[in-house]
Structure formats: structure tokens, C-alpha cells
Motif scaffolding. Structure first.
Motif, short mmCIF file in Angstrom:
data_model
loop_
_atom_site.label_atom_id
_atom_site.label_comp_id
_atom_site.label_asym_id
_atom_site.label_seq_id
_atom_site.Cartn_x
_atom_site.Cartn_y
_atom_site.Cartn_z
N LEU A 92 0.67 -1.40 -0.32
CA LEU A 92 -0.23 0.01 -0.10
C LEU A 92 0.69 1.45 -0.20
N LEU A 95 2.66 1.87 -3.52
CA LEU A 95 1.10 2.50 -4.10
C LEU A 95 0.89 4.38 -3.91
N VAL A 99 1.63 6.80 -6.59
CA VAL A 99 0.13 7.74 -7.21
C VAL A 99 0.76 9.35 -7.34
N ARG A 102 3.90 10.41 -9.07
CA ARG A 102 3.61 10.19 -10.93
C ARG A 102 2.94 11.38 -10.79
N TYR A 103 1.07 11.28 -10.27
CA TYR A 103 0.11 12.45 -10.88
C TYR A 103 -0.07 13.52 -9.95
N ARG A 104 0.08 14.06 -11.48
CA ARG A 104 -0.69 15.47 -10.72
C ARG A 104 -2.94 15.07 -10.25
N TYR A 111 -5.68 15.09 -1.10
CA TYR A 111 -5.44 13.68 -0.45
C TYR A 111 -4.08 12.84 0.14
N ARG A 177 12.27 10.30 -14.56
CA ARG A 177 11.11 9.91 -15.16
C ARG A 177 11.34 9.46 -16.34
N MET B 1 6.13 15.42 -13.55
CA MET B 1 4.52 14.86 -13.25
C MET B 1 3.25 15.26 -14.47
N GLU B 2 2.64 13.51 -14.05
CA GLU B 2 1.84 14.12 -15.45
C GLU B 2 0.98 14.10 -14.74
N ASN B 3 -0.72 14.51 -16.17
CA ASN B 3 -1.78 14.23 -15.16
C ASN B 3 -2.51 13.15 -15.01
N TRP B 4 -3.11 12.76 -14.34
CA TRP B 4 -3.53 11.50 -13.65
C TRP B 4 -4.62 11.32 -15.08
N SER B 7 -3.28 9.04 -18.15
CA SER B 7 -3.42 7.26 -17.98
C SER B 7 -4.60 6.97 -16.58
N ALA B 10 -4.60 3.00 -15.10
CA ALA B 10 -2.91 2.11 -14.15
C ALA B 10 -3.08 3.72 -13.00
N PHE B 11 -3.65 4.80 -13.15
CA PHE B 11 -4.37 5.93 -12.17
C PHE B 11 -4.53 5.37 -10.94
N SER B 14 -3.66 1.92 -9.49
CA SER B 14 -2.62 2.42 -7.74
C SER B 14 -3.14 3.29 -7.03
N MET B 15 -4.15 3.94 -6.61
CA MET B 15 -4.92 4.73 -6.24
C MET B 15 -5.61 3.66 -5.38
N PRO B 17 -6.88 0.98 -4.09
CA PRO B 17 -6.42 -0.07 -2.52
C PRO B 17 -5.67 0.86 -1.48
N PRO B 18 -4.99 1.76 -1.45
CA PRO B 18 -4.45 2.88 -0.38
C PRO B 18 -5.49 3.10 -0.20
N THR B 19 -5.76 4.08 -1.34
CA THR B 19 -6.97 4.79 -0.12
C THR B 19 -8.49 3.89 0.36
N TRP B 21 -8.46 1.58 1.66
CA TRP B 21 -7.41 1.65 3.43
C TRP B 21 -7.22 2.34 4.58
N LEU B 22 -7.30 3.41 3.66
CA LEU B 22 -6.72 4.87 4.48
C LEU B 22 -9.08 5.01 4.74
N ALA B 24 -11.84 3.23 4.72
CA ALA B 24 -12.38 2.39 5.72
C ALA B 24 -11.63 2.38 7.33
#
Lengths: 284, 305
Positions: A92, A95, A99, A102-104, A111, A177, B1-4, B7, B10-11, B14-15, B17-19, B21-22, B24
Motif C-alpha cells: 500500500l 502504491l 501515485v 507520478r500524478y497530478r 489527499y 522519469r 508529473m503527469e496529469n492523471w 493514464s 493505471a492511476f 494504483s490509487m 487500494p491505499p485509498t 484502506w485509509l 475504510a
């Protein structure tokens, strides 16, 4: 002996580290930090039940610890919880770090703040929240081992994975990157880029994060204390009940074992980090 | 950094499972407590959510305000002692040779990795009636008396017999324990602040005739102020929310806010009131963190100048 002969290397005005008073304060502070712990470890070998004065060397209390079923069960519980916590928290945490690195995305600051919450809120608040949560959803009691450790493990993961995420993200900062873009240009799928390019770079961070999660879980008392049921006692909770009862060499022996486990894990973590810093420096 | 969106799949993968958990296992439990703090206890186990502020009003009763005040006061005393002790240590670390510096930092951090419960237990052995301090002083007094007997002042005529001091189970013991546990929290930010310090200012001050103390109070402290403030807050927050230290080292009158919360959830079995107290503690924590954020931003602006 600078009193008797001229000091060949006089203390400069900014050589505060060589001034007697500062050295004395550092020495006293370190004594203050270490003497109680070293005393505790030394007295685990003391051949006296009352644990007041030194009566001679013995390892009896380690034997007693080894033969104490409830203590050993608590120890096994703690290790099991710590291992499960480590595996899930590392995944976790990786990941989360990926996230955020990598992302905006809209609401990213919120968050990130949410992810930092388990780190900053007082342990007692999280402990009672977990206690109420598991009582409210009616978490079943009396499950067979090790499934009965589930609630504690869930709570441990909730506070351990944000720590792991911080460590792993720090490692990702040094990632170029362009490498992942390159792999994507050459036709690798998102998953392959992650598995074959990003994860290998993350690895030292993953190890450090995993070890951090392990020690956090193994050491936690407050949150576990509120989540644990009567049949799911962990090592720190067991030590706590023994401490409340009396100060005996068994507690010292049990504590010494826990200190050593944590120290070994921490030493490995520091060694891994240090080695990577060295490699990182020589590569540049 | 790329805009979500570039992709999105993939965003999300990967986002999620941790979200999950946090949300729940952290946000929902906390929200539950938050709702409880506006509820009333209607039976032994029944709790009804009726959006009242009675629990918060009860927290403002003198008894609980007193405990809040006591927690703040104890945390403040702990922080103050930590500043006084940690400053010379941080100075010594900053001005030592690089290898020595690494070792000293490691030595300061290492106790931090030892279990909090065990460190607190170790202090019990130091402070109790038959502990290291009382036994050590007893030994000193007995031997001093024995030495005095050579000049005819023995048999406890001048000193002794030693009466053990009550070092454990009082507020002093709690503050002692809190300082013991939180000292590394203070040394590290101070070290970081002092390490950033431009040493030519110190040299200039000393060259121009100021003494070490004057240089310290007029140059080092103002320059390191944001770091000091950061260390103060980082030490103060966990000290105020401490549960274990007052629980094990304190007496009946050393209850801190966390102990009251725990007793509301365990012995007193008044969850709504405990929930309200938890949230008050959390708001206090957030307030302290906000102050720290503002100070850090100020420091950042100062650097750019």
C-alpha cells in the motif's frame, strides 16, 4: 593532560564540540538516555526475584521466558501481526508513493494531508476509534488463530502504511522519469513499466519501508491495547499487564528480547539505507 | 508529473487500494467517533445520535478543563526542559567532526527505536522506592556516615539514616518520563536548524567582541528560531497526547487528557463523552500543526531573501 603541557591543538572559538562543558552535557544526556535501558537489560540476568540488588549472573529468566506459554504465544502473535502488517503496508505504501510521485490530480493536497493523518493524530484517538469501529461493525470474536489477529493487523496497517509511503516516496525522488517514458515509448505496458523499471529503483525504499512498518507494528502498544481482545494478546500488551502487576526479572528478560529484535531490524534498515546512499553518491 | 487523465486506468488501479484502506479503516472509524461525540448515552450500551453538544459542554466543566490545563502544562514543562537539555547537545553535535556527528546522531535516535513501554518500564526501576536512584543515594549516605565515624561524627549524628524519596507515582515522575521519551524529538529539529546556520555570523559576532553567551542569545537563537519553534511543536504534540507515561509513572492526580479518554472508553463506558474529548485533543493537535505550518512557510520565505 592539557593542564600540564601546552595543548598542541588549541580549541578554536567555534570548536564547541571540544569544550568541556558541552562534552559533559552530552555525556550526561547520553547517560540519562541509556542508563535505564542498560540497567533493565543487565538486571534481566540478575539472580534475585525482588530485582533490587545484584546477586549474581543467571540466564534463568530467559529459560522461564522460553517456557512461559502465554508469553511465547504473545510473542508469536506480535511477530505474526508484524509480518502481515509489513507485507500489506509495503504494498500500500509503494502504491501511495507511486501515485503521489507520478500524478497530478485535483485535490492532491487534501489527499496527501489525509495520508499524513494517521501519522499526526494522537495514538489514543486512533486507538479508541479502532476499538469503536470493530465493536460497531461486530467484528467476530473467538476466531481460530491466526485469523483472530485480523482486527489488530488491520489497525496496524492503517497507521504503518503512510510511514512506509513517506520512506518509499523519498526514494522515488531520485528516479529519472525519462527512464519510464523511454520504456513506454519502446512499447512496455503500464504494468511492465511499473514492475521492470520503477520497482527495481524503488527496492531500497521498499526494504526500508518494510522494516519501518515491521518495527512500528512490533512496538505498538496504545493502538493494540484498545483493539486487542482477551484472546489476542500481543507482546507489548502482555508486558504491560506484567508491569502493572510487578517488577520482575521475567519482564526484564522479555523486554530485552524485544529490544534486541527491534535493534537488529533497525540496524539492518540503517545499513540498507546507508549502503544505498553510498551507491547513490558514487553513481553521480 | 503527469496529469492523471493521461493514464487513467493505471492511476485508478494504483490509487484505489491505499485509498480504500485509509477510508475504510481510518476515516470511517474516526467519523464514527466524531458522530459519537454528538450523541447521547441512552442506556448501558445504547447510544443515540441526536446532534447535541452536551458532551462538549461537559468537557468544559472545571474538572475536565483542569485536566486539559494540566496536560498542556505538563507538556509545556516537558518541552521547556527538552529545549534546555537538547540545545547544548545539538550544538555539540553540529560542531563535531562529520564521523563523530553521525555516531552522536545515531546515539540520540536509537532510544527512539526502543519500545515506548519498555523505556517507561525501565524508568520505574530507576525511580521506585528500591530503585537505582534511591539505592544509590542510600549507598552514598551510608558510606559517608561510615567515613564520618572516623572523625567521631558517625552513627547518623550528622547525616542519615537515608529515607527513600517518593520519586514514582507523582507529576515529577511523569514529566521526567516525558522528557526521557521526547528528548530525541527536540534534538533532531534543533540539529537541523543549527546545521543550516551560516557560521560566519557567529565568527563575526565573536570577532567583534561578543562573548559566547551573548553570541548564543543574540545571534544563534534568533537565527534558529523557526527550527526551535518546529522542535517545540513536534515535542509538545505527542507529549500532550501521552497515555502510557502518565498511566505507568503517574499517581492518582497525574491524569492527563489521554488517560481520561481511555477511562471513558474502558472503565466509565461513556463512549460519547470519550469521543468528544478525543476530538478536542485532535483539534488541539491540528491547531499546533497549523502554527507549525505557518512558521515553516515564514522560514521558507526568509531563505529566499
Amino acid at each position: 593532560m592539557s593542564i600540564f603541557r601546552r595543548n598542541p591543538d588549541p580549541i578554536g572559538p567555534l570548536d564547541y564540540a571540544r569544550r568541556f562543558w558541552l562534552r559533559a552535557i552530552v555525556a550526561v544526556t547520553l547517560f540519562f538516555l541509556y542508563a535505564p535501558i542498560i540497567g533493565l537489560m543487565a538486571f534481566s540476568f540478575n539472580d534475585s526475584r525482588r530485582n533490587v540488588v545484584w546477586r549474581g549472573f543467571t540466564t534463568d529468566y530467559y529459560v522461564k521466558f522460553w517456557n512461559n506459554d502465554s508469553l511465547m504465544l504473545a510473542f508469536a502473535n506480535s511477530l505474526t501481526i508484524a509480518l502481515m502488517t509489513t507485507v500489506v503496508s509495503t504494498i500500500l505504501g509503494a502504491l501511495t508513493a507511486y501515485v503521489l510521485w507520478r500524478y497530478r490530480f485535483p485535490g492532491k493536497a487534501v489527499y496527501e494531508g489525509g495520508m499524513a493523518l494517521p501519522i499526526v493524530i494522537p495514538e489514543i484517538c486512533m486507538g479508541v476509534a479502532m476499538m469503536v469501529f470493530f465493536a460497531r461493525i461486530g467484528w467476530p470474536a473467538g476466531l481460530p488463530w491466526p485469523i483472530n489477529l485480523g482486527s489488530i493487523t488491520i489497525a496496524h496497517i492503517a497507521f504503518a502504511f503512510p510511514f512506509a509511503a513517506i520512506v518509499i516516496r523519498a526514494r522515488l525522488e531520485s528516479f529519472n522519469r525519462e527512464l519510464s517514458e523511454c520504456a513506454r515509448d519502446l512499447g512496455a505496458s503500464e504494468y511492465r513499466v511499473f514492475r521492470d523499471v520503477v520497482v527495481p529503483h524503488m527496492k531500497p525504499g521498499l526494504i526500508a519501508g518494510a522494516l519501518l512498518a515491521f518495527t512500528l507494528s512490533l512496538d505498538d502498544f496504545v493502538i493494540t491495547f484498545f483493539t486487542a481482545g482477551p484472546d489476542t494478546v500481543t507482546f507489548p500488551v502482555k508486558i504491560y499487564s506484567m508491569v502493572r502487576f510487578s517488577v520482575t526479572p521475567e519482564v526484564n528478560a522479555a523486554s530485552t528480547v524485544l529490544i534486541l529484535v527491534t535493534l537488529v531490524v533497525t540496524a539492518v534498515a540503517l545499513w540498507v539505507q546507508n549502503r544505498n546512499n553510498m551507491i547513490g553518491k558514487s553513481a553521480h | 508529473m503527469e496529469n492523471w487523465k493521461s493514464s487513467a486506468r493505471a492511476f485508478w488501479v494504483s490509487m484505489a487500494p491505499p485509498t480504500f484502506w485509509l477510508v475504510a479503516f481510518f476515516i470511517i472509524p474516526l467519523s464514527l467517533i466524531w458522530l459519537y461525540s454528538f450523541s447521547s448515552k441512552t442506556g448501558i450500551v445504547e447510544i443515540t445520535l441526536d446532534w447535541n453538544l452536551r458532551q462538549y459542554a461537559r468537557a468544559l466543566e472545571p474538572v475536565y478543563l483542569g485536566i486539559f490545563w494540566k496536560s498542556i502544562w505538563m507538556a509545556a514543562a516537558t518541552t521547556a526542559i527538552c529545549v534546555v537539555v537538547a540545545f547544548p547537545v545539538a550544538i555539540a553535535i553540529v560542531f563535531s567532526k562529520p564521523t563523530m556527528r553521525m555516531w552522536l546522531l545515531l546515539l540520540v535516535i536509537l532510544p527512539f527505536w526502543t519500545n515506548l513501554l519498555i523505556r517507561t518500564y525501565a524508568l520505574i526501576a530507576v525511580l521506585r522506592t528500591n530503585g537505582f536512584i534511591n539505592n544509590g543515594l542510600d549507598w552514598l549516605v551510608t558510606h559517608a556516615d561510615w567515613l564520618l565515624s572516623f572523625v567521631g561524627l558517625g552513627d547518623n549524628m550528622l547525616i542519615g539514616p537515608y529515607r527513600p524519596m517518593a520519586l514514582l507515582y507523582n507529576n515529577t515522575a511523569v514529566i521526567f518520563g516525558l522528557v526521557y521519551v521526547h528528548l530525541p524529538f527536540m534534538v533532531l529539529p534543533l540539529y537541523a536548524a543549527l546545521d543550516r546556520l551560516d557560521r560566519s555570523y557567529l565568527e563575526a559576532s565573536l570577532d567583534l567582541g561578543a562573548g559566547h553567551f551573548r553570541t548564543f542569545f543574540l545571534i544563534v537563537v534568533p537565527l534558529a528560531l523557526p527550527g526551535i519553534a518546529s522542535g517545540v511543536i513536534i515535542t509538545f504534540i505527542p507529549a500532550m497526547g501521552s497515555y502510557l507515561t502518565p498511566d505507568l509513572l503517574g499517581g492518582t492526580d497525574s491524569y492527563m487528557i489521554a488517560n481520561v479518554i481511555a477511562s471513558q472508553f474502558k472503565q466509565a463506558n461513556n463512549w460519547p463523552f470519550g469521543a468528544a474529548l478525543s476530538f478536542l485533543l485532535m483539534y488541539a493537535t491540528f491547531f499546533a500543526l497549523a502554527i507549525r505550518a505557518v512558521l515553516m512557510r515564514k522560514e521558507g520565505r526568509g531563505d529566499r531573501r
